[in-house]
Design an enzyme around this catalytic site. Structure first.
Site: not given
Lengths: 197, 438, 331
Positions: B62-63, B181, B311, B234, B307
């Site tokens: 997640h960029l 997912h 944050h 995942h 993953d």
């Protein structure tokens, strides 16, 4: 009653010197009992409130002698109670928290009675100051008197005892250990080094 | 140009016998004695005692850009990836706006190319806005400059079975894959941690293993029915490992990934209510950890994917219920795999397995032709040098990712990336990212 | 003991000390002069992120009877929903000089976060967090049981040998979790009774027994039965659909007249309140002579006085009650 108070261990001989033995304590207690009756013209208005832990045992011993000397055949609990002063102490936030001991008052209460506070040692006077506050929460006695087994001096408040078993001059670097057989298996008062513990 | 010629001396390919590698003109120009012979003015990199791996490929990163640049940008995330030994990352689609059009995926792809740290391969959303209602324009994304081959609504499950079937079928036209997912939404309403003994005690709403396993089971059967390939993101439970193993034995085209954190951490660590350990899918039990490790070792689970989910501090410095899901992982992934797999006595997992599960297999799943290649003459010069004997302590502030939410803070980990070469350029030397000078 | 976050954290000795202290506090509350001085000059903040007038009032009364100043902070309805707010709110209260924070929060673990995140220094008392714990409720329940079941011998004693039923919505109940922990610590034997839908996965590891059959559990003649509040909305599909109808719940898991008689006259009937009369407990049971539900409320004040005293009255280094040296006079 379970108490958090441990028995006071007797140190190695030589670390302390005994200043009152069992016989001395018994004689002092008997004398104080007579003085209480004499001062108050009898014991029918008297309530003995012992300050836990050892003051409570002393109060019972005094109470038994008072009833005997005053030739009264009534239960001990009508004369003797205990007064916990923990919640009224002025050093609560300077020491680890303390367990609260029970407060028991004879069924007749303390209003208009003569309350005799009983403790083992009179030292700074702060315990007695707290006890006076605690008493006033319980009612309004006619008079409050103070009986102690030992007065070791070094008062920090304007307080004095009405009945004293023995005046014991000490230095602040010494400590006084009162041992009573109810808790400590022996009756004695000893002075040792090490100041107020 | 000497800046892009490197002679790597004495590195052990996949932990084997040490050799020299000459990187020149974006490829591995020579190996062995030939390398030094042709080196010329190449910069020499002393790699004695180091393991050389093909550049790592992450299928699940997640960029955060566009939309949450306070957590990570393509620039900061890809630089962190390079420091972690990666030469390619797949950027997940749950940005703001969602990567569900050719325009957004091309933007991300261009940001990645401009940053120059790794090959950024955008993942396209399966459904418009990740809403799970209608298919996004998968073909347009596939045909765009970003050449999207992996499609995922990651963060949410494509729970509608009909929609999932359509997606699986549709991507066959351009050899794409749907990365699911796996989370049955009704079984996980309000869920914040694994459902079990610990959640019962902590009073936190549980995320049961069956919510993952029921979707995995459904999707492998759907993939079999329509003859498509499906990828499980995942994977986290022992039951899911069993289902994937069974599916593979039937010849179903299923691949699966496990994250580094699911290889080592269990739900016991949630007892302190620290939101750094809040992640989706949640940390599971010790039995699940044992099962996913065994599954990774025996090939049931094909790859390790980070993953990586950065944050900002305020999204974690709060009540567990209120905190965001996710952990960073790009810079700790290789060390965690070394610690939990390579150095572990109870599984058979060597450096070749690291190269397979962290480079070759993810590149193959993502259809990235020039990544995950063998360390052979003529192959693209995507190369990672690892010091297997180094140990380092994870300090969140010292990581290159823009966020601090690593679950490994304060832990000492084995193995350190010393250098990363992306297309022949050294993106990392001596563990330090190398800004482009030209 | 620096904080009171969970009944699980209490040792038997600590729990008995709190109950004994509560007994001493309760005795003072029989007097005309109910106010005691030990927390004079201390400020206790009631930080309630969730409505609970009765718990807040109980803590407030307890603090005031010990002469503490009380600040009530109701965060419900203000813009507190995201995390930073808990931190900011707590730090604001700390800046105002709070000596203790009593916190009620819908999120499990919020008191734990407050106590361990370094946001504030003050002791934290959990007044109920989500589905996790409500330790003072468990303490007042244990106090009430001990008083009735031990009588004159209550002081210093635990609950060894007594059998307690906890009936109802265990899944969502912090009261149940706290009681299982504390009653087990005190030696009582606990049986949880609930429909399987209202028991958490993992309950099998708890130190108690589990039954789906209230009549069988009642027939075993427990010493006390504690009925948990059941929220009616749990019946709807949106609320989780945990049981088919209030009627069926009441028939199978409610304490009605017949079950009350089956219990016998000596079993204590308890409820943490507020009650749903006619759902988990009938009026007949709630108003029976063996119900101690109002006494639980009374005892709540004494128990909370004890907790505040033990956490706040000590030295500033907060050598709490877990420190063995409960010093007495040394002269």
């Amino acid at each position: 009653m379970t108490s958090g108070t441990p028995a006071r261990p007797r140190p190695e001989p030589g670390g302390e010197r005994v200043v009152l033995d069992a016989g001395d304590i018994a004689r002092a207690t008997t004398r104080i009992a007579h003085e209480i009756i004499e001062r108050n013209l009898g014991s029918s208005d008297v309530v003995l409130l012992g300050i836990p832990t050892r003051g409570a045992f002393l109060a019972r011993r005094l109470g038994e002698r008072v009833l005997r000397a005053d030739e009264r055949d009534v239960p001990l609990d009508t004369l003797v109670g205990t007064l916990d002063i923990t919640l009224h102490r002025d050093d609560l936030r300077r020491r680890p928290v303390r367990a609260i001991e029970p407060t028991t008052v004879p069924a007749g209460g303390i209003d208009d009675k003569v309350v005799v506070l009983v403790d083992d040692v009179l030292y700074s006077g702060r315990t007695v100051r707290a006890a006076l506050d605690a008493v006033s929460d319980l009612g309004r006695p006619r008079r409050v008197q103070l009986a102690v087994l030992v007065d070791r001096g070094h008062r920090e408040l304007p307080i004095r005892a009405d009945f004293v078993g023995k005046n014991l001059p000490t230095s602040a670097s010494e400590h006084v250990s009162v041992r009573l057989s109810e808790l400590d298996d022996v009756d004695e008062v000893a002075i040792g080094k090490g100041g107020d513990r | 140009m000497s800046a892009h010629r490197y002679l790597i001396r004495g590195a052990a390919p996949l932990g084997g016998d040490p050799t020299d590698l000459l990187l020149a003109d974006g490829v591995i120009a020579a190996t062995g004695a030939e390398a030094a012979a042709q080196a010329g003015d190449a910069q020499v990199v002393d790699a004695a005692g180091l393991v050389v791996l093909p550049g790592l490929v992450d299928l699940h990163t997640h960029l955060r850009e566009p939309g949450r640049e306070d957590a990570e940008t393509v620039l900061s995330g890809t630089r962190a990836a390079a420091v972690g030994g990666f030469t390619c990352v797949h950027a997940m689609a749950n940005t703001q706006p969602v990567a569900d059009t050719a325009g957004v995926v091309e933007q991300v792809w261009r940001l990645g190319r401009d940053a120059g740290w790794v090959d950024v391969r955008p993942v396209g959303a399966v459904t418009v806005g990740l809403a799970g209602e209608r298919l996004a324009e998968l073909g347009a994304m596939a045909d765009s400059a970003a050449r999207v081959r992996v499609f995922s609504d990651d963060g949410v499950c494509v729970s509608d079975p009909v929609l999932m079937r359509r997606a699986l079928e549709y991507v066959k036209a351009f050899d794409g894959v749907v990365a699911q997912h796996a989370q049955e939404p009704r079984l996980t309403e309000g869920a914040v941690m694994n459902e079990g003994v610990v959640s019962a005690e902590l009073g936190l709403t549980g995320w049961p293993a069956v919510a993952e396993e029921s979707i995995v089971a459904r999707d492998v059967l759907l993939a079999e029915h329509v003859g498509s390939r499906v990828h499980i993101c995942h994977l986290s439970t022992a039951g899911s490992v069993d289902i994937v193993r069974w599916a593979k034995s039937r010849g179903i085209q299923v691949t699966a990934e496990v994250t580094p954190h699911h290889l080592v951490l269990t739900d016991e660590i949630v007892r302190g209510y620290d939101p750094q350990f809040k992640v989706n899918p949640p940390l599971r039990t010790a039995e699940d950890v044992a099962a996913v490790r065994a599954g990774l070792a025996d090939g049931t689970i094909d790859i390790v994917a980070t993953d990586h989910a950065p944050h900002p501090v305020e999204d974690k410095d709060c009540e567990f219920d209120a905190a965001a899901f996710g952990m960073t992982g790009l810079e700790t992934a290789l060390s965690v795999v070394i610690s939990s797999m390579v150095l572990a006595d109870d599984v058979d997992f060597g450096w070749a397995d690291v190269a397979r599960t962290m480079s070759a297999a993810p590149a193959a799943i993502g259809r990235v032709a020039d990544q995950g290649r063998p360390l052979a003459v003529g192959e693209p010069a995507h190369v990672t040098l690892v010091d297997p004997d180094a140990r380092w302590t994870v300090v969140p502030r010292e990581l290159r990712t823009a966020s601090d939410n690593t679950p490994f803070a304060g832990r000492e980990l084995p193995g350190r990336v010393v250098a990363t070469f992306y297309g022949g350029r050294a993106t990392v030397l001596d563990g330090v990212p190398q800004e482009r000078t030209a | 003991m620096r904080h009171l976050l969970s009944a699980h954290d209490l040792s038997r000795e600590e729990a008995v000390l709190i109950l004994d202290t509560a007994a001493a506090m309760a005795a003072t509350q029989q007097r005309e002069m109910k106010k005691l001085p030990p927390l004079r000059g201390k400020t206790v903040v009631n930080l309630f992120f969730e409505d609970s007038t009765r718990t807040r009032i109980s803590f407030e009364a307890a603090a005031k009877r010990l002469s503490a100043d009380v600040i009530n902070f109701s965060a419900k309805g203000s813009s507190v929903s995201k995390g930073e707010s808990l931190k900011d709110t707590a730090q604001t209260l700390q800046a105002m000089g709070a000596d203790a924070v009593v916190i009620r929060h819908a999120a499990s673990g919020a008191p734990h976060r407050l106590a361990t995140s370094g946001w504030i220094d003050a002791p934290v008392i959990n007044a109920g967090d989500g589905k996790h714990q409500h330790p003072t409720q468990a303490l007042l329940d244990a106090y009430t049981m001990r008083r009735h079941l031990r009588g004159e011998d209550a002081i210093g004693s635990d609950l060894a040998g007594f059998r307690v039923l906890v009936v109802g919505d265990v899944l969502h109940s912090r009261v149940a979790r706290s009681n299982v922990d504390l009653l087990h610590t005190l030696g009582a034997h606990v049986t949880l009774v609930a429909p399987p839908t209202l028991l958490p996965v993992g309950v099998g590891t708890w130190p108690c027994e589990v039954s789906y059959d209230l009549d069988a559990a009642v027939a075993a003649r427990p010493d006390a039965i504690m009925m948990l509040r059941v929220q009616r909305e749990r019946m709807s599909s949106a609320g989780g659909g945990f049981f088919p109808s209030p009627q069926e719940y009441s028939r199978k898991y409610g304490l009605d007249g017949a079950r009350l008689r089956a219990l016998g006259p000596d079993a204590l009937v308890m409820h943490p309140g507020p009650m749903n009369r006619g759902l988990e407990i009938s009026a007949e049971a709630a108003d029976s002579a063996q119900a101690v539900i109002l006494e639980q409320v009374t005892n709540g004040v004494a128990v909370r006085m004890a907790v505040l005293y033990l956490l706040l009255a000590g030295a500033d280094d907060r050598a709490g009650v877990s420190t063995p040296e409960l010093v007495k006079d040394s002269v």
